[in-house]
Write a protein that holds these residues in place. Structure first.
Motif: not given
Length: 113
Positions: A1-8
């Motif tokens: 989730m942290k990777h996706l949050a940073a991506y977003l």
């Protein structure tokens, strides 16, 4: 989730196709170490896709997920337990009343009094 949050976050900031190094930079700015394997998988799966379309598709899928089936079972189980042990119901009400009274002890005092 942290990777996706940073991506977003990067997408919202105007970076239309964030790279792995961009995401690592965002995560390291808040003291989080990125997992290279998960990051590479995320980027490969999102490459060439519109994030807004993915979010709308995901929302449609989440709308069809049933949520609330266990609540009815717990409520009926509680009612059965209350009817089976009639003496326990007044004791539970008394405990709730005591908790309510304890939480009211600090009433009347404001932060700036």
């Amino acid at each position: 989730m942290k990777h996706l949050a940073a991506y977003l976050l990067l997408q919202l900031g105007g970076n239309s196709s964030p790279s792995a190094s961009d995401i690592k930079e965002v995560l390291s700015s808040v003291g989080i170490e990125a997992d290279s394997d998960r990051l590479d998988k995320l980027i490969s799966e999102l490459e060439g896709k519109d994030i807004n379309e993915l979010i709308s598709e995901g929302s449609k899928k989440l709308a069809s997920v049933p949520s609330g089936g266990a609540g009815g079972a717990a409520a009926s189980g509680g009612a059965a337990a209350a009817s089976a042990g009639g003496a326990d119901a007044p004791a539970a009400e008394a405990a709730k009343e005591e908790e309510k009274e304890e939480s009211d002890e600090d009433m009347g005092f404001g932060l700036f009094d």
